[in-house]
Design a protein around this motif. Structure first.
Motif, PDB file in Angstrom:
ATOM      1  N   UNK A  98       0.824  -1.209   0.000  1.00  0.00           N
ATOM      2  CA  UNK A  98       0.000   0.000   0.000  1.00  0.00           C
ATOM      3  C   UNK A  98       0.855   1.255   0.000  1.00  0.00           C
ATOM      4  N   UNK A  99       2.004   1.178   0.668  1.00  0.00           N
ATOM      5  CA  UNK A  99       2.893   2.341   0.783  1.00  0.00           C
ATOM      6  C   UNK A  99       4.267   2.025   0.201  1.00  0.00           C
ATOM      7  N   UNK A 100       4.868   3.044  -0.379  1.00  0.00           N
ATOM      8  CA  UNK A 100       6.271   3.013  -0.798  1.00  0.00           C
ATOM      9  C   UNK A 100       6.645   4.453  -1.072  1.00  0.00           C
ATOM     10  N   UNK A 101       7.834   4.872  -0.649  1.00  0.00           N
ATOM     11  CA  UNK A 101       8.189   6.284  -0.868  1.00  0.00           C
ATOM     12  C   UNK A 101       7.987   6.712  -2.325  1.00  0.00           C
ATOM     13  N   UNK A 102       7.409   7.912  -2.553  1.00  0.00           N
ATOM     14  CA  UNK A 102       7.179   8.981  -1.574  1.00  0.00           C
ATOM     15  C   UNK A 102       5.862   8.874  -0.813  1.00  0.00           C
ATOM     16  N   UNK A 103       5.012   7.866  -1.096  1.00  0.00           N
ATOM     17  CA  UNK A 103       3.787   7.680  -0.322  1.00  0.00           C
ATOM     18  C   UNK A 103       4.153   6.971   0.974  1.00  0.00           C
ATOM     19  N   UNK A 104       4.088   7.698   2.075  1.00  0.00           N
ATOM     20  CA  UNK A 104       4.507   7.147   3.362  1.00  0.00           C
ATOM     21  C   UNK A 104       3.536   7.606   4.434  1.00  0.00           C
ATOM     22  N   UNK A 138       5.538   1.321   7.320  1.00  0.00           N
ATOM     23  CA  UNK A 138       5.475   0.302   6.276  1.00  0.00           C
ATOM     24  C   UNK A 138       6.300   0.687   5.053  1.00  0.00           C
ATOM     25  N   UNK A 139       6.234   1.946   4.636  1.00  0.00           N
ATOM     26  CA  UNK A 139       6.927   2.376   3.420  1.00  0.00           C
ATOM     27  C   UNK A 139       8.428   2.157   3.541  1.00  0.00           C
ATOM     28  N   UNK A 140       9.009   2.573   4.654  1.00  0.00           N
ATOM     29  CA  UNK A 140      10.448   2.417   4.813  1.00  0.00           C
ATOM     30  C   UNK A 140      10.835   0.951   4.928  1.00  0.00           C
ATOM     31  N   UNK A 141       9.992   0.144   5.579  1.00  0.00           N
ATOM     32  CA  UNK A 141      10.258  -1.289   5.681  1.00  0.00           C
ATOM     33  C   UNK A 141      10.333  -1.926   4.293  1.00  0.00           C
ATOM     34  N   UNK A 142       9.326  -1.675   3.478  1.00  0.00           N
ATOM     35  CA  UNK A 142       9.280  -2.302   2.147  1.00  0.00           C
ATOM     36  C   UNK A 142      10.422  -1.798   1.272  1.00  0.00           C
ATOM     37  N   UNK A 143      10.746  -0.516   1.380  1.00  0.00           N
ATOM     38  CA  UNK A 143      11.848   0.043   0.594  1.00  0.00           C
ATOM     39  C   UNK A 143      13.172  -0.617   0.966  1.00  0.00           C
TER      40      UNK A 143
END
Length: 400
Positions: free
Chosen positions: A8-14, A18-23
């Motif tokens: 659902x999230x990935x930078x720049x959508x944070x 979760x976004x930083x984990x997946x990145x």
């Protein structure tokens, strides 16, 4: 090995961690010779297709149709994800699908059954845990989707023993189906230069730092309740509470009612650079959560050589060794929080010891490369069982 990942999230959508984990995970997997194709949101704010640090990223536009509620809107986002995923699966040979949390659950389930590919699910948190129970139909729906993910997946990954017990207890997912793989921290991110005078824009005294979502389960209301006691011992102290969320206005009102607003700063959303610099100059970082599946912010503070105070709950309870590399306060207890904060602000030798031990733990136990290797081991385990199964030979339905 080629993996289709959906988040659902990935930078720049944070929105949260979760976004930083997946990145970090996806980039570390590339270093382990895993080809990662990631579908996520963000087509309106970034390139719809990009290769970033070896990860192939497909950013999907948000639905441009009104919906009656968030759950309906989330389902439409899943339809948009599937439009991209179907094209990719028909063009490339994927070994498995890896999805993160309930919001992309129906994308993962549909791809699994449409193409007979094994599904791995990472559950980062649960609806019941966030709300301390299920109280309405909206929450029940999310809870049921989380149960479904545990049922449909070949393996479930979670970030702590606390979360394995929670998933097993809530959804009866067998414990031997759940793999514990900790979150990690990128040490290079927090090795930053801080310009002279940076701290002065917040305070000329002590700085107590919190960053995270401003929601009930993060316990910031209890941190505010601890402020008067801290100020009675260390009056030249500023509390910087960074982040956004539905409780922001309520927390600001609480600070005004308590007469502590002059000692509390709410900067709202801050950039990664600002966050990293605040960690560097903070005298302590405090995370008073009531519910915390893992607690990556504690690791960020440790990696920044900032002594931490955390609530003794969930993942925090597993990360921090009380009195050795951080301090634990009683959950929801302002007196306990104040006691721990005062200890770090007034005993500088003790704070320095915790600072050094915490940094050593972050370096030795929480590298993303090690986490990627563990994740690849789960992939290999799934693929071995998949290749031996009859299910892989069942032809997916292509026409009706």
């Amino acid at each position: 090995m080629r993996v289709l990942m959906v988040s659902w999230e990935y930078p720049p959508v944070s929105i949260g961690g979760l976004a930083s984990h997946v990145e970090e995970l996806s980039q570390a997997l590339v270093e382990e010779d895993v080809e990662v194709h990631l579908i996520t949101q963000g087509g309106e704010v970034s390139d719809r297709y990009a290769e970033e640090n070896g990860v192939y990223i497909y950013r999907v536009d948000k639905p441009d149709i009104s919906t009656p509620d968030f759950l309906t809107w989330a389902m439409l986002v899943n339809y948009n994800f599937l439009e991209v995923a179907n094209r990719l699966v028909n063009e490339l040979d994927f070994d498995l699908i890896h999805i993160h949390d309930w919001l992309v659950g129906f994308t993962g389930k549909t791809l699994k059954h449409s193409y007979h590919l094994p599904l791995v699910v990472t559950i980062h948190a649960t609806e019941s845990g966030r709300n301390h129970g299920i109280y309405n139909s909206h929450q029940q729906y999310i809870n049921d989707v989380e149960w479904l993910l545990g049922y449909e997946s070949w393996r479930v990954i979670c970030c702590s023993e606390y979360m394995r017990e929670e998933i097993h207890g809530l959804f009866q997912t067998p414990k031997d189906k759940i793999d514990i793989i900790n979150n990690g921290v990128n040490l290079d991110t927090f090795d930053v230069e801080v310009e002279s005078g940076f701290k002065d824009k917040y305070t000329d005294g002590n700085l107590v730092f919190y960053i995270g979502r401003l929601v009930q389960e993060k316990g910031v209301q209890h941190l505010l309740e601890a402020v008067p006691q801290v100020l009675s011992t260390a009056p030249n102290t500023e509390f910087v509470i960074a982040g956004k969320g539905p409780k922001l206005d309520e927390l600001k009102d609480q600070a005004h009612r308590m007469g502590i607003a002059d000692h509390v700063t709410f900067p709202g959303y801050i950039s990664e650079e600002e966050k990293e610099k605040l960690y560097q100059v903070a005298d302590t970082a405090v995370f008073p959560s009531l519910y915390e599946p893992f607690g990556i912010v504690a690791l960020e503070a440790m990696a920044s050589k900032t002594p931490v105070v955390v609530s003794g709950v969930g993942g925090f309870d597993e990360i921090v060794d009380d009195g050795q590399d951080g301090l634990k306060a009683l959950p929801g207890n302002p007196d306990s929080l104040a006691e721990k904060i005062i200890k770090l602000l007034t005993d500088h030798n003790y704070a320095e010891s915790l600072r050094n031990n915490g940094y050593r733990k972050a370096v030795e136990e929480y590298s993303w490369q090690g986490i990627a290797r563990q994740t690849k081991e789960v992939y290999n385990q799934v693929l071995t069982k998949y290749l031996d199964s009859d299910w892989r030979h069942v032809e997916p339905i292509t026409t009706i």
